[in-house]
Motif scaffolding. Structure first.
Motif, PDB file in Angstrom:
ATOM      1  N   MET A  95       8.014 -17.146   4.788  1.00  0.00           N
ATOM      2  CA  MET A  95       7.989 -15.786   4.309  1.00  0.00           C
ATOM      3  C   MET A  95       7.927 -15.844   2.791  1.00  0.00           C
ATOM      4  O   MET A  95       8.694 -16.516   2.151  1.00  0.00           O
ATOM      5  CB  MET A  95       9.266 -15.082   4.774  1.00  0.00           C
ATOM      6  N   ALA A  96       6.989 -15.137   2.216  1.00  0.00           N
ATOM      7  CA  ALA A  96       6.852 -15.111   0.770  1.00  0.00           C
ATOM      8  C   ALA A  96       6.722 -13.671   0.316  1.00  0.00           C
ATOM      9  O   ALA A  96       6.218 -12.824   1.047  1.00  0.00           O
ATOM     10  CB  ALA A  96       5.633 -15.910   0.329  1.00  0.00           C
ATOM     11  N   ILE A  97       7.173 -13.422  -0.869  1.00  0.00           N
ATOM     12  CA  ILE A  97       7.050 -12.084  -1.441  1.00  0.00           C
ATOM     13  C   ILE A  97       6.435 -12.226  -2.812  1.00  0.00           C
ATOM     14  O   ILE A  97       6.776 -13.121  -3.566  1.00  0.00           O
ATOM     15  CB  ILE A  97       8.417 -11.365  -1.516  1.00  0.00           C
TER      16      ILE A  97
ATOM     17  N   ASP B  26      16.322 -15.809   8.347  1.00  0.00           N
ATOM     18  CA  ASP B  26      15.668 -14.537   8.055  1.00  0.00           C
ATOM     19  C   ASP B  26      16.073 -13.952   6.697  1.00  0.00           C
ATOM     20  O   ASP B  26      15.812 -12.783   6.413  1.00  0.00           O
ATOM     21  CB  ASP B  26      15.927 -13.523   9.166  1.00  0.00           C
ATOM     22  N   ASP B  27      16.673 -14.756   5.839  1.00  0.00           N
ATOM     23  CA  ASP B  27      17.016 -14.319   4.482  1.00  0.00           C
ATOM     24  C   ASP B  27      15.793 -14.407   3.573  1.00  0.00           C
ATOM     25  O   ASP B  27      14.963 -15.312   3.725  1.00  0.00           O
ATOM     26  CB  ASP B  27      18.107 -15.213   3.879  1.00  0.00           C
ATOM     27  N   LEU B  28      15.698 -13.498   2.638  1.00  0.00           N
ATOM     28  CA  LEU B  28      14.734 -13.588   1.551  1.00  0.00           C
ATOM     29  C   LEU B  28      15.476 -14.248   0.401  1.00  0.00           C
ATOM     30  O   LEU B  28      16.462 -13.694  -0.107  1.00  0.00           O
ATOM     31  CB  LEU B  28      14.235 -12.199   1.146  1.00  0.00           C
TER      32      LEU B  28
ATOM     33  N   ARG C 135      18.457  -9.971   4.729  1.00  0.00           N
ATOM     34  CA  ARG C 135      19.374 -10.055   3.588  1.00  0.00           C
ATOM     35  C   ARG C 135      18.605 -10.632   2.408  1.00  0.00           C
ATOM     36  O   ARG C 135      17.708 -11.458   2.573  1.00  0.00           O
ATOM     37  CB  ARG C 135      20.541 -10.963   3.977  1.00  0.00           C
ATOM     38  N   LEU C 136      18.955 -10.201   1.207  1.00  0.00           N
ATOM     39  CA  LEU C 136      18.392 -10.717  -0.030  1.00  0.00           C
ATOM     40  C   LEU C 136      19.422 -11.658  -0.642  1.00  0.00           C
ATOM     41  O   LEU C 136      20.559 -11.248  -0.907  1.00  0.00           O
ATOM     42  CB  LEU C 136      18.076  -9.557  -0.978  1.00  0.00           C
ATOM     43  N   VAL C 137      19.043 -12.917  -0.833  1.00  0.00           N
ATOM     44  CA  VAL C 137      19.977 -13.930  -1.325  1.00  0.00           C
ATOM     45  C   VAL C 137      19.490 -14.456  -2.673  1.00  0.00           C
ATOM     46  O   VAL C 137      18.349 -14.902  -2.799  1.00  0.00           O
ATOM     47  CB  VAL C 137      20.102 -15.106  -0.329  1.00  0.00           C
TER      48      VAL C 137
END
Length: 185
Positions: free
Chosen positions: A1-3, A96-98, A128-130
């Motif tokens: 997963m990338a943003i 599933d953390d970002l 969740r955003l980490v």
């Protein structure tokens, strides 16, 4: 997963009021934020400020702060220390953390882009955003590979406690930008 955080530099200093953020005044999904730092026990003054911003953040999202102690047993063996810290941090991250790792080699950011990162996170499918602040020798290989984003807070070399305070303030500022509040002038 990338943003991917898009560069957004609005004209006429509109970024000074938060107008340049694509989420200002809009409803965004508020992901819980976890902050993982590696280091020694925090000074009482630093902890006081961290607690103050943690309380402010709770008006916008769930917030959790975890301190992973540096490994003093292997302080003479840098490689072993990095591996120990890397494993300890990775054990606190879910699939599933970002994950955003703060790193001196990371991408430059500003307050508007930080607000967009926080806003974008709600649309990624992450739970969740980490944010991770590494130990004295930086992040381990596993975390660097796992991180969805590498950011740097400054081109200056920062003490870990100062980086922590800057991040806390910027997370709070990000939410005030998103909500269109007057904190960000």
């Amino acid at each position: 997963m990338a943003i991917e955080v898009s560069a957004c530099f609005p004209p006429n200093n509109s970024s000074l009021t938060g107008v340049g953020c694509k989420y200002t005044g809009q409803s965004v999904k508020a992901l819980p934020i976890r902050l993982i730092t590696v280091g020694k026990r925090r000074s009482p003054g630093v902890q006081l400020v961290v607690d103050e911003y943690a309380e402010k953040l709770k008006y916008y999202c769930s917030f959790n702060d975890v301190l992973v102690r540096s490994n003093p047993k292997n302080a003479h063996d840098v490689k072993a220390q990095i591996e120990y810290e890397d494993k300890a941090v990775m054990n606190l991250i879910r699939s599933d953390d970002l994950v955003v790792a703060l790193d001196e080699a990371g991408r430059d950011t500003n307050s508007i882009l930080m607000a967009e990162l926080v806003g974008d996170a709600g649309f990624t499918g992450a739970s969740r955003l980490v944010f991770c602040i590494g130990g004295p020798y930086g992040h381990g290989k596993k975390l660097q590979e796992r991180a969805n984003k590498l950011l740097k807070l400054s081109s200056l070399t920062l003490n870990h406690q100062i980086a922590l305070l800057m991040l806390m303030e910027q997370l709070y500022r990000a939410w005030t930008i998103i909500k269109g509040q007057k904190y960000h002038h």
